[in-house]
Design a protein around this motif. Sequence first.
Motif, short mmCIF file in Angstrom:
data_model
loop_
_atom_site.label_atom_id
_atom_site.label_comp_id
_atom_site.label_asym_id
_atom_site.label_seq_id
_atom_site.Cartn_x
_atom_site.Cartn_y
_atom_site.Cartn_z
N ILE A 273 -3.58 -12.88 -9.39
CA ILE A 273 -4.93 -13.12 -8.87
C ILE A 273 -6.03 -12.90 -9.90
O ILE A 273 -7.16 -13.32 -9.69
N LEU A 274 -5.72 -12.25 -11.04
CA LEU A 274 -6.75 -12.05 -12.06
C LEU A 274 -6.86 -13.21 -13.03
O LEU A 274 -7.84 -13.31 -13.77
N ASP A 353 1.84 -5.87 -9.21
CA ASP A 353 0.88 -5.53 -8.14
C ASP A 353 -0.27 -6.52 -8.01
O ASP A 353 -1.13 -6.35 -7.14
N HIS A 354 -0.31 -7.56 -8.85
CA HIS A 354 -1.34 -8.59 -8.71
C HIS A 354 -0.75 -9.93 -8.27
O HIS A 354 -1.37 -10.98 -8.46
N VAL A 358 4.19 -12.86 -3.15
CA VAL A 358 5.05 -11.84 -2.52
C VAL A 358 4.36 -10.50 -2.73
O VAL A 358 4.65 -9.78 -3.68
N PRO A 359 3.42 -10.15 -1.86
CA PRO A 359 2.66 -8.92 -2.05
C PRO A 359 3.56 -7.69 -1.98
O PRO A 359 4.51 -7.65 -1.20
N PHE A 360 3.24 -6.70 -2.78
CA PHE A 360 4.06 -5.47 -2.78
C PHE A 360 4.08 -4.82 -1.40
O PHE A 360 5.04 -4.15 -1.05
N LEU A 361 3.04 -5.06 -0.59
CA LEU A 361 3.02 -4.51 0.77
C LEU A 361 4.20 -5.03 1.59
O LEU A 361 4.80 -4.29 2.38
N ILE A 403 4.66 -2.83 -11.12
CA ILE A 403 4.28 -2.97 -12.52
C ILE A 403 2.79 -3.27 -12.54
O ILE A 403 2.34 -4.32 -12.06
N LYS A 404 2.04 -2.31 -13.04
CA LYS A 404 0.58 -2.38 -12.99
C LYS A 404 0.05 -3.57 -13.81
O LYS A 404 0.38 -3.72 -14.97
N GLY A 405 -0.75 -4.39 -13.16
CA GLY A 405 -1.36 -5.52 -13.84
C GLY A 405 -0.49 -6.75 -13.97
O GLY A 405 -0.90 -7.76 -14.55
N SER A 406 0.73 -6.72 -13.40
CA SER A 406 1.63 -7.86 -13.51
C SER A 406 1.51 -8.77 -12.30
O SER A 406 0.99 -8.37 -11.25
#
Length: 430
Positions: A273-274, A353-354, A358-361, A403-406
């Motif tokens: 999404i970024l 997490d971005h 397939v959202p991590f939620l 994975i932060k920012g992935s």
Amino acid sequence: MSLTLEFLLLLIVLVLSYHAHSGSIVKFLPGFEGPLPFELETGYIGIGEEEEVQLFYYFIKSEKNPKEDPLLLWLTGGPGCSSLTGLLFENGPVALKFEVYNGSVPSLVSTTYSWTKMANIIFLDQPVGAGFSYSRTPLVHKISDTGEVKRIYEFLQKWLSKHQQFFSNPFYVGGDSYSGMVVPALVQEIAKGNYQINLQGYILGNPITDTESEQNYQIPYAHGMTLISDELYESMKRICKENYVNVDALNTKCYKLIKDYQKCIHKLNKYHILLPDCDITSPDCFLYMYSLMTFWANDKSVRGALQVTKGSIGEWVQCNYKNISYNYDIKSSVAYHMKNSIDGYRSLIYNGDHDMMVPFLATQAWISSLNYSITDDWRPWMINDQIAGYTRTYSNKMTFATIKGSGHTAEYKPNETSIMFKRWISRQPL
């Protein structure tokens, strides 16, 4: 012709046929300077009694200790996307150099994050029609999730019979995206099979597991990421009753809210999404690398180096959605995860997490539904004293990690994903 000569000619044909299907060592690749600093084998394995289906694979030996290191079968999602995507973007030892295409073969460079530094990897083009895999005759049966499980298992048996030195290596299945539907069922198929495979577990990135649930979780994900307002989210929750997929046709208020939601997110890149949502033919875009891969894979010299059968396919495409008729007959893979847990197999499930596809939620929700107790609670996992993501481990030998920012696949954060994999495959805490 004498009987002896006839027998010798038949023997020669059989030997040549065997070698044609047992793979070829590739020492040079167009676009890469000098000999490859790793051992690459490519080839086909025939599937079915008549071996009409020819599945293409890339096999790369571990750069550490191939005799003892794990053997990983990697499946790319889609369904219908080539495993070359995984090799060149996610976890292989070479990658495309980012440069504007000038008509010559796109350049390849060595990577620092390859999973082959600690594992032997088979990158498989499946189903038939994906990548360089093809069928000699029209398929009798429609391609399906359950059918692919059988075919991939047959591929694995035949591949190992030709590479018997890897029989005793710890074996894992891996993949991402739509592979989340096939891999858990494949693990179960291998586990119940009579073929002696040293199966240890599986690894999945941003796995599609239950499509309806994943689509529903896009709305709370969008709200959590401030993509929609509090008011819209609360109205959607109340009026749509948290079901945004199979909406009652009479619930016109819910349809109106979903339209408002779509207006907010329709120009987003849902895979990350970024990042901008742009044309892959634009050199200003991250996704331009996909265009370079298409140019590379369609170059005659590349096909020659990879030993691709001439005339077997037309144009190589990254994801062959148009020409593969597919029956999505596994609606949810949660039950397979449960069975694999009961059987004691290790698993690593990770999410960028971005990723909004397939959202991590959604992944957290189905993992929670397995009802396994937590053995190592939610905590950050670190690389060089920096937070790389968050993780939690369960009593069923399942590890979940963000994975932060992935985004949707490992290509967005390959270094971090590689370190995570190295720790997990070595049975170390993340």
